[in-house]
Each structure stands twice: as C-alpha cells, then as structure tokens.
Enzyme design. Structure first.
Site, PDB file in Angstrom:
ATOM      1  N   HIS A 140      40.771  44.098  32.097  1.00  0.00           N
ATOM      2  CA  HIS A 140      41.209  44.281  33.490  1.00  0.00           C
ATOM      3  C   HIS A 140      40.771  45.632  34.055  1.00  0.00           C
ATOM      4  CE1 HIS A 140      43.914  40.698  33.794  1.00  0.00           C
ATOM      5  NE2 HIS A 140      43.687  40.739  32.492  1.00  0.00           N
ATOM      6  N   ASP A 343      38.855  51.752  39.733  1.00  0.00           N
ATOM      7  CA  ASP A 343      39.786  50.647  39.503  1.00  0.00           C
ATOM      8  C   ASP A 343      38.998  49.437  39.038  1.00  0.00           C
ATOM      9  OD1 ASP A 343      42.263  49.430  39.550  1.00  0.00           O
ATOM     10  OD2 ASP A 343      42.708  50.020  41.603  1.00  0.00           O
TER      11      ASP A 343
HETATM   12  C1  GDG Z   1      45.188  46.208  36.493  1.00  0.00           C
HETATM   13  C2  GDG Z   1      43.892  46.956  36.843  1.00  0.00           C
HETATM   14  C3  GDG Z   1      43.231  44.998  38.257  1.00  0.00           C
HETATM   15  C4  GDG Z   1      52.711  47.195  42.991  1.00  0.00           C
HETATM   16  N1  GDG Z   1      53.853  47.795  43.397  1.00  0.00           N
HETATM   17  C5  GDG Z   1      54.769  46.810  43.526  1.00  0.00           C
HETATM   18  C6  GDG Z   1      54.170  45.592  43.180  1.00  0.00           C
HETATM   19  N2  GDG Z   1      52.911  45.862  42.852  1.00  0.00           N
HETATM   20  C7  GDG Z   1      51.942  44.834  42.464  1.00  0.00           C
HETATM   21  C8  GDG Z   1      50.884  44.650  43.495  1.00  0.00           C
HETATM   22  C9  GDG Z   1      49.745  44.057  42.677  1.00  0.00           C
HETATM   23  C10 GDG Z   1      49.936  44.725  41.329  1.00  0.00           C
HETATM   24  O1  GDG Z   1      51.274  45.213  41.284  1.00  0.00           O
HETATM   25  C11 GDG Z   1      49.005  45.905  41.143  1.00  0.00           C
HETATM   26  O2  GDG Z   1      47.750  45.408  40.865  1.00  0.00           O
HETATM   27  P1  GDG Z   1      46.442  46.277  40.941  1.00  0.00           P
HETATM   28  O3  GDG Z   1      45.286  45.361  40.775  1.00  0.00           O
HETATM   29  O4  GDG Z   1      46.423  47.008  42.217  1.00  0.00           O
HETATM   30  O5  GDG Z   1      46.524  47.374  39.793  1.00  0.00           O
HETATM   31  P2  GDG Z   1      46.965  47.526  38.234  1.00  0.00           P
HETATM   32  O6  GDG Z   1      48.400  47.346  38.024  1.00  0.00           O
HETATM   33  O7  GDG Z   1      46.397  48.824  37.818  1.00  0.00           O
HETATM   34  O8  GDG Z   1      46.215  46.331  37.472  1.00  0.00           O
HETATM   35  C12 GDG Z   1      43.394  46.520  38.223  1.00  0.00           C
HETATM   36  C13 GDG Z   1      44.464  44.302  37.756  1.00  0.00           C
HETATM   37  O9  GDG Z   1      44.877  44.794  36.475  1.00  0.00           O
HETATM   38  C14 GDG Z   1      44.250  42.795  37.612  1.00  0.00           C
HETATM   39  O10 GDG Z   1      43.144  42.527  36.796  1.00  0.00           O
HETATM   40  O11 GDG Z   1      42.991  44.610  39.601  1.00  0.00           O
HETATM   41  O12 GDG Z   1      42.150  47.144  38.502  1.00  0.00           O
HETATM   42  O13 GDG Z   1      44.081  48.359  36.791  1.00  0.00           O
HETATM   43  O14 GDG Z   1      49.908  42.677  42.511  1.00  0.00           O
HETATM   44  O15 GDG Z   1      51.375  43.820  44.506  1.00  0.00           O
HETATM   45  N3  GDG Z   1      54.818  44.416  43.196  1.00  0.00           N
HETATM   46  C15 GDG Z   1      56.123  44.436  43.574  1.00  0.00           C
HETATM   47  N4  GDG Z   1      56.764  45.586  43.908  1.00  0.00           N
HETATM   48  C16 GDG Z   1      56.131  46.787  43.912  1.00  0.00           C
HETATM   49  O16 GDG Z   1      56.734  47.810  44.226  1.00  0.00           O
HETATM   50  N5  GDG Z   1      56.802  43.304  43.615  1.00  0.00           N
END
Ligand code: GDG
Length: 450
Positions: A140, A343
């Site tokens: 990821h 990212d």
């Molecule tokens: C890894 C990789 C890759 C965030 N704050 C809250 C919340 N979130 C949710 C978001 C989103 C998820 O968490 C974050 O996803 P990201 O993709 O932005 O980042 P990572 O956690 O670092 O994920 C990344 C991912 O894996 C998938 O392959 O895209 O590059 O680092 O869904 O909405 N959700 C809730 N409350 C929050 O306060 N409910």
C-alpha cells in the site's frame, strides 16, 4: 494488524472482504495470552482471526521494524530510521509464527492475498511449510528507491521474500519503475518479456493496481448527509484536509502553504477556513510525537496572527470522526487540500471527488507526490507540497474557479474513480494472481516430468 477506523488499508479491505467473503488474518497485541494463539473474532460478513502478540513483539516487530524501519524507508525518510538490535529478528519471527499458526486453515482451493509491509516475509514462510497455493502481495506504500534500499542492513532478504509471491502488486507505475530499478541495480536483475524480473535465478513479478474506493456507495452516503449547518457557519468557505497524523502526509507543510495563502490573498477576499481532521496514529513512535508538536505550534502561530472575531483560520481536530460525518464534510467543503510529501495512493483524494455534488463540485488540490496523481492529475490542481507558494497559488485559483470549470474537472475525475473502484482493483489483482500461479504450477510440473 491493529484495526483503526482511519487507515486506508482497513477501509479498502473491509469492502473487499464484505463482497468476496473469506478469512481475514492479522496480529493483535494481547498481554493476557501467553502463547501464540490464533483467535477467531466475529467479522460480520467474513471470518476474522488474529495472532496474539506479546508486548515485546509488538514493540520490536510492529512499532519497531515495521513502523520505525520499513515505513520511514518506504517513504524516503531514512533520516528517521530507528534501527535497534533484535527488531529484524522479531519481524521475521512473527511472520514465521503467523505462517505456522495459519497453515492448518489453508485448503487447496484457497487464494492467499497478503497486504503491506508488516508481512513481506509471510509467503516465503508459507512456502517453507509446503503451501503451493497462489500467493499475492499488495504494497500500500510507495516502493523505495535504490538509494533508500541501501540503508537496509539485510537487503538480500527483500529478494528472498518478494520472490516467494506469484504477484507483487504496487500502487503506481512509479513504484513498478522503482522496483525494477532496485532489482536491476541492487540484485543484478533483468527484465523478462512477460514482465517478470529475474534476479539471481529467482523471479519477482510486479505490476501496478491503483487501489480504488467504493465510489458509488460513498457518493450516496455523502449525498444523504444532512447539511452540517450547526457546526459550520453558513457562507463560511471551507478547505478540508483529512489525514492520519503521519509525517508522510506533510501536515506542517500544508499549514505553511495555507499561511502563505493568508499572507498573499487580496484583503477584499473573504478568507477561507482550513478544517483539518488529523486522526491519531502510532502515537508510541517518537517521530509521530514530534510531528504532532510541530503541527500544534504552527496552528497556534497562524491562528494567533490571522484570527479575527468570528473567524478562526485553522480548525485542527486531533481525533477520528465517524465515516458518514466525514462524507458530509467533504461535500460541504469548497476545496480539498491533499498534499502528502509522498503517498502510496491517497484515498482521501478519491473520497473527496466521490462526495461532491456534480452540479456544484468543489476543487481538489493534489500533491504531485501522491500515487493518486497518476490518475487524477488532469482534473486536480497539482502542487509541489514542499513549496508554500505553489500551495498558496492553487488555493487562490481554486477559490476563484468558475462553476463551469469545476464541473468539467470533476466529471473527468469522477469517471476515473467510478471506473477504477475497489471492486475493479480486487478483481483485476486476483485474476492476474491466479493466471501467474497457474503458469508457475504448470512450469513446475513440466520440470518434474523432465
Ligand atoms: C495507506 C497508504 C493508500 C482518515 N481520518 C478519518 C478517516 N480516515 C480515512 C480516510 C481514508 C483513510 O482513512 C486514509 O487513507 P489514505 O489512503 O489517505 O492513507 P493511509 O491511511 O496512509 O493508507 C495510502 C492506502 O493505504 C490504501 O492503499 O492510499 O497511500 O499510506 O479512507 O477517509 N475515517 C474516519 N474518520 C477519520 O477521522 N471515519
């Protein structure tokens, strides 16, 4: 792995498991259980098992090797590597124990899909136990560059671990290129015509599968949210940021970019408010405490300097909010600021697009260094997250963009994320995995006959 509401991996896999069924296996800290015990939990629409870790394993394996060595290394932050004696051994040993504990659950028809940097050695451990099933891996995070890989003490392990998979899925073409380069320069590998890389007699089979979201479902959730009037003053123009409070997400840089916008904007424009949800993550790791301190300091400085009666420039919320509420916030926000320093993908960018009203959509400002840039660069305003001037200019362009242009940009982005959603991601990965595994099994049986 520990489950949080705000991790991209958990959000994506939850949807995959709900639609495909199967068994989800991870690890969990539990001091009360003295043995390595695979406990079953109620996963709702699928089965869930966890290998229980002792506190020392949690420290050395999870906080240690996984999150203080591999995570910074895979995000280009070798300056943050915290290599302590015994961590690599703990990482290898937890993966070995997980393989032993799960072996009896695997039947001949199973396809095994291993996720992320915590479990890279798992396939090689399962192969040692005689597992011949298709085993795929999905990373990821970004794949590290050659110069970063040189910071790993035991780099040869990477080759042993990755070559045990039938398919290594990466987020972007950028990552596939990085992997080819590492295999070529560090392991002396060569590309074969079918996409495999042959290194020292072993094959690694990489391909990119940009992860998606459940776009249509998220669009409906956002549409169904009641207006957030009581919390956000009507007429207040809003920029939204949603990130785990991780140094890779570049939150201090984002706030400095917003500060530059406040300095640069014409005094006749009513200023925007930046609403930043920064969900807590890995708070036991020193580098995370550091970035939190820095962020709180900048927030204080910016608010102290630019706040007026009835206007607070940065609303910084250091906790998780419910997912439905988040969908409503995205829809209410005029602009999304998604500015990671690096990212793997960034699901927030895709969720923001999905949540918009197509007749009056907001504008996505996106870092060139997010994996999502490969798919969304046509419709987004692209920025260099290290340059506050670039962020400031993008905010000003987004704030003054005509509705016509916003609709046009949004339409192209929506088409992309709706077509390449999380179900497309799962389906294409698993089909490729099964094809590769069938080829391996056929090849092995020819060798046995010969
Ligand atoms: C890894 C990789 C890759 C965030 N704050 C809250 C919340 N979130 C949710 C978001 C989103 C998820 O968490 C974050 O996803 P990201 O993709 O932005 O980042 P990572 O956690 O670092 O994920 C990344 C991912 O894996 C998938 O392959 O895209 O590059 O680092 O869904 O909405 N959700 C809730 N409350 C929050 O306060 N409910």
């Amino acid at each position: 792995m520990g489950q949080t509401a705000s991790g991209g991996l958990v959000v994506a896999l939850q949807k995959t498991m709900e639609s495909q069924g199967g068994v989800w296996i991870g690890t969990k800290l539990d001091e009360s259980i003295s043995d390595h015990f695979l406990k079953e939990y109620d996963g709702g629409k699928f089965d869930r098992h966890a290998l229980h870790l002792q506190p020392s394993e949690y420290n050395d394996y999870y906080l240690g090797y996984a999150n203080s060595v591999l995570w910074p290394l895979f995000h280009g932050r070798t300056d943050l590597l915290d290599v302590a004696h015994g961590q690599l051994a703990a990482y290898a040993s937890v993966n070995q124990k997980l393989a032993e504990a799960t072996r009896h659950l695997i039947t001949d028809d199973d396809t095994i899909w291993i996720h992320d940097y915590h479990f890279i050695p798992l396939a090689s451990e399962l192969r040692k136990l005689g597992v011949q099933n298709p085993i795929g891996f999905f990373l990821h995070t970004p794949f590290p560059t050659t110069s970063d890989v040189h910071a790993l003490t035991h780099k040869r392990n990477l080759l042993d671990w990755l070559s045990a998979y039938d398919l290594v899925g990466l987020q972007t073409q950028r990552d596939v290129s990085a992997m080819i380069e590492v295999c070529r320069t560090v392991f002396g590998g060569q590309m074969l015509s079918d996409g495999r890389i042959r290194c020292q007699g072993r094959d690694i089979w990489p391909a990119s599968f940009p992860i998606g979201i459940e776009a249509e479902n998220f669009r409906r959730t956002a549409e169904a949210q009641k207006p957030l009037a009581p919390q956000i003053a009507s007429g207040q123009r809003l920029l939204i940021g949603v990130d785990r409070l991780d140094y890779s997400k570049g939150l201090p840089h984002k706030f400095r970019g917003f500060q530059r916008y406040l300095e640069d904007r014409a005094s006749s424009d009513s200023p925007l408010t930046l609403l930043q949800i920064a969900s807590p993550t890995r708070e036991d790791v020193e580098a995370y405490q550091e970035v939190r301190r820095e962020l709180e300091q900048i927030t204080g400085q910016v608010n102290g300097r630019f706040a007026e009666l009835g206007y607070i420039p940065i609303q910084y919320i250091h906790r998780s909010v419910p997912r439905d509420y988040l969908a409503g916030l995205y829809r209410r926000a005029d602009i999304a600021l998604v500015t990671p320093l690096i990212d793997g993908m960034n699901l927030v960018a895709k969720e923001y697009i999905a949540a918009q009203d197509p007749a009056d959509p907001g504008v996505l400002i996106l870092s060139e260094a997010a994996g999502a840039a490969e798919q969304l660069k046509v419709g987004a305003l692209m920025v260099n997250p290290f340059d506050p001037g670039s962020v400031s200019e993008a905010i000003q362009s987004a704030a003054s963009m005509s509705r016509e242009e916003r609709i046009e940009r949004h339409q192209s982005q929506w088409n992309e994320i709706a077509r390449h959603d999380v179900h497309w991601w799962t389906g294409t990965f698993l089909n490729s995995l099964k094809r590769n595994a069938a080829q391996r099994i056929e090849h092995d049986s020819i060798l046995r006959l010969a």
